[in-house]
Design an enzyme around this catalytic site. Structure first.
Site, PDB file in Angstrom:
ATOM      1  N   THR A  70       0.848  -1.192   0.000  1.00 31.02           N
ATOM      2  CA  THR A  70       0.000   0.000   0.000  1.00 31.02           C
ATOM      3  C   THR A  70       0.884   1.242   0.000  1.00 31.02           C
ATOM      4  O   THR A  70       0.678   2.169  -0.788  1.00 31.02           O
ATOM      5  CB  THR A  70      -0.935   0.003   1.228  1.00 31.02           C
ATOM      6  N   ASN A 147      -5.762 -10.043  -7.226  1.00 32.90           N
ATOM      7  CA  ASN A 147      -5.939 -10.628  -5.901  1.00 32.90           C
ATOM      8  C   ASN A 147      -7.305 -11.274  -5.710  1.00 32.90           C
ATOM      9  O   ASN A 147      -7.454 -12.230  -4.965  1.00 32.90           O
ATOM     10  CB  ASN A 147      -5.720  -9.558  -4.821  1.00 32.90           C
ATOM     11  N   GLN A 175       0.708 -10.355  -5.690  1.00 34.54           N
ATOM     12  CA  GLN A 175       0.174 -11.724  -5.681  1.00 34.54           C
ATOM     13  C   GLN A 175       0.996 -12.681  -6.558  1.00 34.54           C
ATOM     14  O   GLN A 175       0.764 -13.882  -6.535  1.00 34.54           O
ATOM     15  CB  GLN A 175      -1.295 -11.723  -6.138  1.00 34.54           C
ATOM     16  N   ALA A 195       5.679  -8.866   2.047  1.00 39.34           N
ATOM     17  CA  ALA A 195       6.058 -10.164   2.613  1.00 39.34           C
ATOM     18  C   ALA A 195       4.876 -11.035   3.011  1.00 39.34           C
ATOM     19  O   ALA A 195       4.943 -12.262   2.924  1.00 39.34           O
ATOM     20  CB  ALA A 195       6.944  -9.925   3.838  1.00 39.34           C
ATOM     21  N   HIS A 196       3.785 -10.407   3.441  1.00 36.88           N
ATOM     22  CA  HIS A 196       2.740 -11.223   4.079  1.00 36.88           C
ATOM     23  C   HIS A 196       1.872 -12.001   3.100  1.00 36.88           C
ATOM     24  O   HIS A 196       0.923 -12.671   3.491  1.00 36.88           O
ATOM     25  CB  HIS A 196       1.877 -10.384   5.037  1.00 36.88           C
ATOM     26  N   THR A 232      13.394   4.796  10.343  1.00 37.24           N
ATOM     27  CA  THR A 232      14.308   3.688  10.616  1.00 37.24           C
ATOM     28  C   THR A 232      13.784   2.395   9.991  1.00 37.24           C
ATOM     29  O   THR A 232      12.611   2.058  10.145  1.00 37.24           O
ATOM     30  CB  THR A 232      14.464   3.503  12.148  1.00 37.24           C
ATOM     31  N   CYS A 322     -10.378  -6.109   1.317  1.00 40.43           N
ATOM     32  CA  CYS A 322     -10.929  -4.750   1.435  1.00 40.43           C
ATOM     33  C   CYS A 322     -12.397  -4.715   1.033  1.00 40.43           C
ATOM     34  O   CYS A 322     -13.151  -3.889   1.516  1.00 40.43           O
ATOM     35  CB  CYS A 322     -10.142  -3.797   0.541  1.00 40.43           C
TER      36      CYS A 322
HETATM   37  N1  PLP Z   1      -1.784  -5.026  -4.006  1.00 43.63           N
HETATM   38  C1  PLP Z   1      -2.376  -6.232  -4.062  1.00 43.63           C
HETATM   39  C2  PLP Z   1      -2.600  -6.881  -5.388  1.00 43.63           C
HETATM   40  C3  PLP Z   1      -2.797  -6.863  -2.883  1.00 43.63           C
HETATM   41  O1  PLP Z   1      -3.388  -8.053  -2.955  1.00 43.63           O
HETATM   42  C4  PLP Z   1      -2.565  -6.216  -1.650  1.00 43.63           C
HETATM   43  C5  PLP Z   1      -3.016  -6.833  -0.385  1.00 43.63           C
HETATM   44  O2  PLP Z   1      -4.141  -7.279  -0.258  1.00 43.63           O
HETATM   45  C6  PLP Z   1      -1.928  -4.966  -1.646  1.00 43.63           C
HETATM   46  C7  PLP Z   1      -1.543  -4.403  -2.846  1.00 43.63           C
HETATM   47  C8  PLP Z   1      -1.644  -4.224  -0.366  1.00 43.63           C
HETATM   48  O3  PLP Z   1      -0.540  -4.781   0.273  1.00 43.63           O
HETATM   49  P1  PLP Z   1      -0.178  -4.457   1.801  1.00 43.63           P
HETATM   50  O4  PLP Z   1      -1.107  -5.269   2.635  1.00 43.63           O
HETATM   51  O5  PLP Z   1       1.256  -4.892   1.948  1.00 43.63           O
HETATM   52  O6  PLP Z   1      -0.312  -3.014   2.014  1.00 43.63           O
END
Ligand code: PLP
Length: 376
Positions: A70, A147, A175, A195-196, A232, A322
């Site tokens: 994001t 996603n 993704q 990373a997540h 940091t 979302c």
């Molecule tokens: N872009 C895509 C395609 C995503 O699937 C997501 C997370 O759902 C994001 C951006 C946002 O990533 P983050 O959670 O690291 O802000």
């Protein structure tokens, strides 16, 4: 609980957890500090940057650590707004993640265009090449894989087109990275990842920017990351992210995603034969090996499916994290031409590397059970 929501986020894998713990012990210093505790930490951060650069095929100096995708995507739109001429346009695909969509609307409210997608959910290359021949936007943004649907986008072709017309290209590869081979990604002018989505911790990601060129930072107040992102660095997060990526890279190198694709396909065959009123979104085009987006048989609303499945022990999603819980249909499904009544019945099942065939089978049984309960 059987977890089928890996596109929303993934659990931290053991290698990443261990790397995080090790980093908090071994690299307690601030990488900007001049003493040896600091320089040791800075060295570890640089090694991580070298690995990621090598993996993506770009130079280490083009990588900026961020808090996640994001922030990465917002940084690019902010930079574009600060540096492009007043009359510049930004073109983004109609199926971008909300963090690209909304930051585009924020910084370019009157001067953005949505690149359409086909009914199969793939960005319309003919539209793009036709429009690019006519005028030049200041930025084009198209994600690597969606996603909500898992549909793969022709980012390689778009990169070539953008290079031909000298238009900077942003690819949100959140993704894709950690699931599919990275070849070519490092050539995108801007590239975001986090990373997540591949077994690392939340709150850490990166942005690839053009090498040697300044970036107007979103966050100011420090010289870190060559002035491109103040604050940091999250050292343990970075090292943990890289440990997760190394692990996933080995699986991808061994071609293990092929067997996962077969698992997904067998689940889809089972779904379509045992719930014949269901339909796949993007069923006729290449998709991520882990993602199934299905229009489910009619019930009151899609949340009922999710709630019922949750009670039965299955974690699935109605679309992007979302969009979940909102009443309006997702912009992605609308862009594919789904009617609100259809979009309202879409469920997303997204697996992880560790998901087994038995778990896919169990999910199918769970769907049949939920259907029976909802009819009763
Ligand atoms: N872009 C895509 C395609 C995503 O699937 C997501 C997370 O759902 C994001 C951006 C946002 O990533 P983050 O959670 O690291 O802000």
């Amino acid at each position: 609980m059987l977890y089928f929501d890996f596109n929303a986020t993934t659990p931290v894998i053991p290698a990443a957890r261990q790397a995080w713990l090790d980093a908090t012990d071994q690299f307690a210093g601030n990488p900007s500090s001049q003493h040896r505790v600091g320089t040791r930490t800075d060295h570890a951060l640089n090694e991580a940057r070298d690995f990621l650069a090598d993996y993506l095929g770009c130079t280490a100096d083009s990588l900026v650590w961020t808090s996640g995708a994001t922030e990465s995507n917002n940084t690019v739109l902010h930079h574009a707004h600060a540096t492009l001429p007043d009359d510049a346009e930004v073109w983004i695909s109609a199926i971008e993640h909300p963090c690209v969509m909304q930051s585009t609307r924020r910084f370019f409210p009157q001067s953005h265009r949505l690149i359409p997608v086909s009914p199969s959910g793939v960005v319309d290359l003919d539209w793009l090449s036709h429009e690019l021949a006519d005028r030049r936007p200041g930025l084009v943004a198209v994600m690597a894989a969606n996603n909500e649907t898992g549909i793969l986008q022709p980012w390689q072709e778009i990169l070539v087109m953008c290079q031909q017309y000298e238009v900077p290209f942003l690819c949100d590869a959140v993704q894709w990275i950690g699931k599919l081979p990275p070849a070519g990604l490092g050539q995108c002018d801007y590239l975001s990842g986090c990373a997540h989505k591949f077994g690392g911790p939340k709150g850490i990601g990166f942005l690839k920017v053009p090498s040697g060129r300044p970036v107007k930072p979103l966050l100011v107040g420090g010289p870190q990351e060559e002035g491109r992102r103040a604050g940091t660095e999250n050292v343990a997060g970075v090292l943990s992210m890289i440990a997760a990526l190394r692990h996933r890279a080995e699986l991808i190198d061994r071609g293990e995603h092929e067997s996962r694709l077969q698992m997904r396909r067998r689940f889809e065959e089972g779904l379509l034969s045992r719930l014949p009123e269901s339909r796949l979104t993007g069923g006729d085009v290449p998709r991520l090996w882990n993602t199934v987006s299905a229009i489910m048989p009619q019930t009151d609303c899609r949340v009922r499916w999710v709630v019922k499945l949750d009670k039965l022990g299955y974690a699935v999603s109605t679309g992007s994290a979302c969009s979940s819980g909102k009443e309006e249909p997702s912009h992605v499904l609308s862009a594919l031409g789904l009617l609100p009544g259809e979009a309202g019945r879409v469920l997303r099942f997204s697996s992880g590397w560790e998901t087994t065939e038995e778990q896919w089978n169990e999910l199918l049984e769970g769907l049949l059970k939920a259907r029976t309960l909802m009819e009763g």
